[in-house]
Scaffold this motif. Structure first.
Motif, PDB file in Angstrom:
ATOM      1  N   LEU A   5      16.617  19.216  39.809  1.00 26.75           N
ATOM      2  CA  LEU A   5      17.246  18.293  39.510  1.00 26.75           C
ATOM      3  C   LEU A   5      17.568  17.523  40.850  1.00 26.75           C
ATOM      4  CD1 LEU A   5      20.782  18.299  39.218  1.00 26.75           C
ATOM      5  CD2 LEU A   5      20.930  19.325  41.060  1.00 26.75           C
ATOM      6  N   ILE A   6      17.550  15.821  40.026  1.00 28.98           N
ATOM      7  CA  ILE A   6      17.069  14.768  41.304  1.00 28.98           C
ATOM      8  C   ILE A   6      19.018  14.503  41.270  1.00 28.98           C
ATOM      9  CG2 ILE A   6      16.064  12.433  41.352  1.00 28.98           C
ATOM     10  CD1 ILE A   6      14.584  15.527  41.686  1.00 28.98           C
ATOM     11  N   GLU A   7      18.943  14.273  42.223  1.00 27.83           N
ATOM     12  CA  GLU A   7      20.674  13.241  42.735  1.00 27.83           C
ATOM     13  C   GLU A   7      20.218  11.865  43.622  1.00 27.83           C
ATOM     14  OE1 GLU A   7      23.915  16.482  42.135  1.00 27.83           O
ATOM     15  OE2 GLU A   7      21.920  17.233  43.600  1.00 27.83           O
ATOM     16  N   GLY A   8      21.051  10.901  43.135  1.00 31.64           N
ATOM     17  CA  GLY A   8      20.824   9.758  44.445  1.00 31.64           C
ATOM     18  C   GLY A   8      22.177   8.325  44.018  1.00 31.64           C
ATOM     19  N   THR A   9      22.172   8.223  44.636  1.00 36.01           N
ATOM     20  CA  THR A   9      23.531   7.076  44.784  1.00 36.01           C
ATOM     21  C   THR A   9      23.039   5.612  45.564  1.00 36.01           C
ATOM     22  OG1 THR A   9      25.076   8.308  46.066  1.00 36.01           O
ATOM     23  CG2 THR A   9      25.293   5.957  46.093  1.00 36.01           C
ATOM     24  N   VAL A  10      22.656   4.889  43.784  1.00 37.43           N
ATOM     25  CA  VAL A  10      22.274   3.312  43.895  1.00 37.43           C
ATOM     26  C   VAL A  10      24.001   2.522  44.503  1.00 37.43           C
ATOM     27  CG1 VAL A  10      21.104   1.367  43.527  1.00 37.43           C
ATOM     28  CG2 VAL A  10      21.298   4.084  42.601  1.00 37.43           C
ATOM     29  N   ARG A  11      23.713   1.674  45.549  1.00 39.77           N
ATOM     30  CA  ARG A  11      25.079   0.590  45.481  1.00 39.77           C
ATOM     31  C   ARG A  11      24.436  -0.511  46.580  1.00 39.77           C
ATOM     32  NH1 ARG A  11      26.357   1.190  50.828  1.00 39.77           N
ATOM     33  NH2 ARG A  11      28.916   1.148  50.774  1.00 39.77           N
ATOM     34  N   HIS A  12      25.436  -1.418  46.258  1.00 42.22           N
ATOM     35  CA  HIS A  12      25.373  -2.786  47.131  1.00 42.22           C
ATOM     36  C   HIS A  12      25.753  -1.902  48.402  1.00 42.22           C
ATOM     37  CE1 HIS A  12      25.167  -4.758  43.677  1.00 42.22           C
ATOM     38  NE2 HIS A  12      26.398  -5.228  43.640  1.00 42.22           N
ATOM     39  N   ASP A  13      24.532  -3.025  48.431  1.00 41.53           N
ATOM     40  CA  ASP A  13      24.695  -2.801  50.768  1.00 41.53           C
ATOM     41  C   ASP A  13      26.060  -3.337  50.954  1.00 41.53           C
ATOM     42  OD1 ASP A  13      24.268  -5.545  50.439  1.00 41.53           O
ATOM     43  OD2 ASP A  13      22.702  -5.993  51.664  1.00 41.53           O
ATOM     44  N   ASP A  14      26.978  -4.004  50.436  1.00 40.46           N
ATOM     45  CA  ASP A  14      28.399  -4.774  51.105  1.00 40.46           C
ATOM     46  C   ASP A  14      29.147  -4.324  50.128  1.00 40.46           C
ATOM     47  OD1 ASP A  14      27.681  -5.975  48.453  1.00 40.46           O
ATOM     48  OD2 ASP A  14      28.262  -7.512  49.942  1.00 40.46           O
TER      49      ASP A  14
ATOM     50  N   VAL B 273      27.053   3.279  42.169  1.00 36.66           N
ATOM     51  CA  VAL B 273      26.606   4.306  40.811  1.00 36.66           C
ATOM     52  C   VAL B 273      25.739   5.830  41.213  1.00 36.66           C
ATOM     53  CG1 VAL B 273      25.266   4.825  38.925  1.00 36.66           C
ATOM     54  CG2 VAL B 273      26.005   2.195  39.255  1.00 36.66           C
ATOM     55  N   ARG B 274      26.616   6.345  41.325  1.00 40.00           N
ATOM     56  CA  ARG B 274      26.127   7.661  41.441  1.00 40.00           C
ATOM     57  C   ARG B 274      25.739   9.283  40.457  1.00 40.00           C
ATOM     58  NH1 ARG B 274      29.052  10.412  46.394  1.00 40.00           N
ATOM     59  NH2 ARG B 274      29.246   8.925  47.753  1.00 40.00           N
TER      60      ARG B 274
ATOM     61  N   GLN C 282      12.431  10.382  40.405  1.00 38.90           N
ATOM     62  CA  GLN C 282      13.395   9.190  41.405  1.00 38.90           C
ATOM     63  C   GLN C 282      14.137   8.581  41.545  1.00 38.90           C
ATOM     64  OE1 GLN C 282      11.647  12.717  42.090  1.00 38.90           O
ATOM     65  NE2 GLN C 282      12.653  13.766  43.405  1.00 38.90           N
ATOM     66  N   GLN C 283      12.325   7.891  41.140  1.00 39.52           N
ATOM     67  CA  GLN C 283      12.078   6.050  40.449  1.00 39.52           C
ATOM     68  C   GLN C 283      12.589   5.769  39.851  1.00 39.52           C
ATOM     69  OE1 GLN C 283       8.071   5.157  39.513  1.00 39.52           O
ATOM     70  NE2 GLN C 283       8.133   3.191  39.268  1.00 39.52           N
ATOM     71  N   THR C 284      12.802   6.874  38.651  1.00 34.18           N
ATOM     72  CA  THR C 284      13.455   6.299  36.893  1.00 34.18           C
ATOM     73  C   THR C 284      15.224   6.934  37.276  1.00 34.18           C
ATOM     74  OG1 THR C 284      11.529   7.034  35.834  1.00 34.18           O
ATOM     75  CG2 THR C 284      14.375   7.203  34.785  1.00 34.18           C
ATOM     76  N   LEU C 285      15.563   7.214  38.929  1.00 32.85           N
ATOM     77  CA  LEU C 285      17.071   7.121  39.007  1.00 32.85           C
ATOM     78  C   LEU C 285      17.241   5.901  39.524  1.00 32.85           C
ATOM     79  CD1 LEU C 285      19.375  10.349  40.247  1.00 32.85           C
ATOM     80  CD2 LEU C 285      18.991   7.699  41.692  1.00 32.85           C
ATOM     81  N   TYR C 286      16.487   5.379  40.567  1.00 31.60           N
ATOM     82  CA  TYR C 286      16.763   4.599  40.984  1.00 31.60           C
ATOM     83  C   TYR C 286      17.172   2.961  40.540  1.00 31.60           C
ATOM     84  CZ  TYR C 286      16.650   0.443  44.190  1.00 31.60           C
ATOM     85  OH  TYR C 286      16.811  -0.753  45.556  1.00 31.60           O
TER      86      TYR C 286
ATOM     87  N   VAL D 171      21.399  13.434  31.271  1.00 30.30           N
ATOM     88  CA  VAL D 171      22.248  12.181  32.571  1.00 30.30           C
ATOM     89  C   VAL D 171      23.485  12.624  33.163  1.00 30.30           C
ATOM     90  CG1 VAL D 171      22.593  10.704  33.637  1.00 30.30           C
ATOM     91  CG2 VAL D 171      21.072  10.817  31.873  1.00 30.30           C
ATOM     92  N   THR D 172      24.784  12.966  33.862  1.00 23.59           N
ATOM     93  CA  THR D 172      25.420  12.794  34.330  1.00 23.59           C
ATOM     94  C   THR D 172      25.801  11.039  35.511  1.00 23.59           C
ATOM     95  OG1 THR D 172      26.065  14.976  34.735  1.00 23.59           O
ATOM     96  CG2 THR D 172      27.783  13.780  35.774  1.00 23.59           C
ATOM     97  N   ALA D 173      26.404  10.536  35.171  1.00 22.54           N
ATOM     98  CA  ALA D 173      26.712   9.399  36.470  1.00 22.54           C
ATOM     99  C   ALA D 173      28.109   9.190  36.418  1.00 22.54           C
ATOM    100  CB  ALA D 173      26.098   8.694  35.512  1.00 22.54           C
ATOM    101  N   GLY D 174      27.740   8.458  37.126  1.00 25.76           N
ATOM    102  CA  GLY D 174      29.018   7.699  37.923  1.00 25.76           C
ATOM    103  C   GLY D 174      29.020   6.197  37.948  1.00 25.76           C
ATOM    104  N   TRP D 175      30.527   5.408  37.811  1.00 25.58           N
ATOM    105  CA  TRP D 175      30.101   4.270  38.973  1.00 25.58           C
ATOM    106  C   TRP D 175      31.658   4.004  38.993  1.00 25.58           C
ATOM    107  CZ3 TRP D 175      28.667   6.174  34.091  1.00 25.58           C
ATOM    108  CH2 TRP D 175      29.200   5.627  32.795  1.00 25.58           C
TER     109      TRP D 175
END
Length: 289
Positions: free
Chosen positions: A271-280, A236-237, A216-220, A176-180
């Motif tokens: 390589l699976i990449e994605g961003t999860v964020r609050h909508d606001d 979170v990225r 991808q599901q696990t990333l989310y 995992v490479t993660a940034g928050w």
């Protein structure tokens, strides 16, 4: 057609600093790699060679060492904020400072003895403007995780080049490479050490506890666990390489292989990449740069 100077910055990259704190016979160690990048009213050095506004990168390196002695290192986010605020406050031409730090872990083997931990690298990136606006992104890389079951991958699109068979029980492994990103209102006012440990725990628990139909599901699921658990985090990225494990064909030796013996391939990998964020979530600005 006119040629103009675009965005630019300069700084000292990868200043390695090891800070030993001696508490009687018990010593503590912080091992970091610090990179500084400054930007602002610095066009003249590019256009005319006028260096009057340029703080030498050697001076930036020396500042890292001097601050490590005078202030200690502590949490890397706090040390990065200290450096960024110093450079924007002390240099008239510097409008923006970016400080990125990697921290390497050591395990205690005695009062003053350590062994290098085979653990992930802790990271942070801090941006600070002369006007006082600040962003803090904490993170990690090389957090190696593996589930021996509870992972599937099937129902995917196929074309004339598809040879991958569907899987209903596979090994799922990643590094995992993660940034928050911390909510801007919290910059410089929280326990970054506690936050790091809790976010790391969320990532691990979500990976381990998700029956995965895709990486991808696990990333989310991992990003969502952080955001629903830690109110100080707004985004979170994640980058998750799929560390493929292939069953070895043992039939030439008269042996079966019921999901027991695998070949761990290092490349190529998905390589699976994605961003999860609050909508606001507030505008990140340069936070991820």
């Amino acid at each position: 057609m006119t040629v103009v100077l675009g965005a630019n910055r300069y700084g000292k990259a990868e200043t390695r600093v090891v800070r030993v704190t001696r508490d009687g016979d018990t010593h503590h160690i912080k091992d970091c790699n610090v990179s500084v990048a400054l930007s602002g009213d610095l066009a003249a050095t590019h256009l005319t060679g006028d260096n009057s506004a340029v703080l030498p990168t050697d001076s930036q390196k020396n500042t890292v060492y001097a601050f490590a002695r005078e202030h200690g290192v502590g949490q890397i986010e706090d040390f990065a904020l200290l450096l960024a605020r110093h450079f924007t406050a002390s240099q008239p031409a510097v409008r923006h400072a970016r400080v990125a730090i990697e921290e390497y872990s050591w395990e205690r083997q005695g009062p003053h003895s350590f062994s290098r931990a085979a653990a992930e690298v802790r990271t942070c990136v801090v941006h600070h403007d002369k006007d006082g606006s600040t962003s803090v992104v904490s993170g990690l890389r090389d957090l190696v995780l593996l589930n021996t079951t509870g992972s599937e991958f099937h129902g995917f699109a196929e074309d004339r080049y598809t040879t991958l068979p569907p899987a209903t029980d596979r090994v799922l492994a990643t590094a995992v490479t993660a940034g928050w990103r911390h909510h801007p209102s919290a910059a410089g006012s929280r326990d970054y050490g506690k936050s790091y440990e809790q976010v790391r725990r969320c990532l691990i628990e979500a990976f381990a506890g998700t029956h995965s139909l895709s990486l991808q599901q696990t990333l989310y699921a991992m990003g969502s666990r952080v955001l629903t658990t830690r109110e100080e985090i707004c985004e979170v990225r994640l980058a998750l390489p799929n560390k493929h494990h292939f069953l070895v064909d043992l039939t030439p030796f008269g042996l079966d292989n019921d999901n027991e013996v695998y070949f761990a391939a290092d490349r190529p990998y998905g390589l699976i990449e994605g961003t999860v964020r609050h909508d606001d979530a507030p505008d990140p600005g340069p936070a991820w740069d």
